[in-house]
Design a protein around this motif. Sequence first.
Motif, short mmCIF file in Angstrom:
data_model
loop_
_atom_site.label_atom_id
_atom_site.label_comp_id
_atom_site.label_asym_id
_atom_site.label_seq_id
_atom_site.Cartn_x
_atom_site.Cartn_y
_atom_site.Cartn_z
N UNK A 72 -1.31 -8.28 -5.68
CA UNK A 72 -0.47 -8.15 -6.86
C UNK A 72 -0.40 -9.53 -7.48
N UNK A 73 -1.09 -9.72 -8.58
CA UNK A 73 -1.21 -11.03 -9.21
C UNK A 73 -0.06 -11.31 -10.16
N UNK A 74 0.52 -10.25 -10.72
CA UNK A 74 1.64 -10.42 -11.64
C UNK A 74 2.46 -9.14 -11.70
N UNK A 75 3.76 -9.32 -11.80
CA UNK A 75 4.71 -8.23 -11.99
C UNK A 75 5.89 -8.80 -12.76
N UNK A 76 6.03 -8.37 -14.01
CA UNK A 76 7.06 -8.92 -14.87
C UNK A 76 7.78 -7.80 -15.60
N UNK A 100 -2.65 -2.24 -3.22
CA UNK A 100 -2.08 -3.58 -3.08
C UNK A 100 -1.55 -3.78 -1.67
N UNK A 101 -1.92 -4.89 -1.07
CA UNK A 101 -1.44 -5.24 0.26
C UNK A 101 -0.81 -6.62 0.31
N UNK A 102 -1.07 -7.45 -0.72
CA UNK A 102 -0.62 -8.84 -0.70
C UNK A 102 0.01 -9.24 -2.02
N UNK A 103 0.90 -10.22 -1.93
CA UNK A 103 1.47 -10.82 -3.12
C UNK A 103 1.78 -12.28 -2.80
N UNK A 104 1.55 -13.14 -3.77
CA UNK A 104 1.97 -14.53 -3.70
C UNK A 104 3.14 -14.69 -4.65
#
Length: 148
Positions: A72-76, A100-104
Amino acid sequence: MWEIDNINKNEYKEVVKLWEASVRATHDFLNEEDIEFFKPLILNTYLDAVQLKCIRINNKIIGFLGVADHNLEMLFIHPDFRGKGIGKTLLEYAIENLNVTNVDVNEQNEQAVWFYKHCGFETIGRSELDASGKPYPILHMVFASIKK
């Protein structure tokens, strides 16, 4: 309750405006220079690098996400619509339909860190610098159900 929709390239400027409104409401650790640095990158590079999905009200995008390679590269979410389940709906969609398994997440964005933990993510690592080399620590999180 919320319908997930695609985002067209001709909507990118609207998406960047939403991104900026969201960042100004949640990323108080960023300065004006940083926001202005990221805006053209998002518009001209980042949005094309991800699969984009959104939620709309009256044909206006009120929340969006971007996914690439299980991340997940972006969630706004637009500040006027925070706390209404839009972020959770988008995140659940990303996990269930986009694998999706990861988020930074910026460590200094405590609301986002709490949100991802609340939704089942666990911190597995930390970087001192963000992907642009700026001094904003990043937490690397993984969805707990896929943790090995």
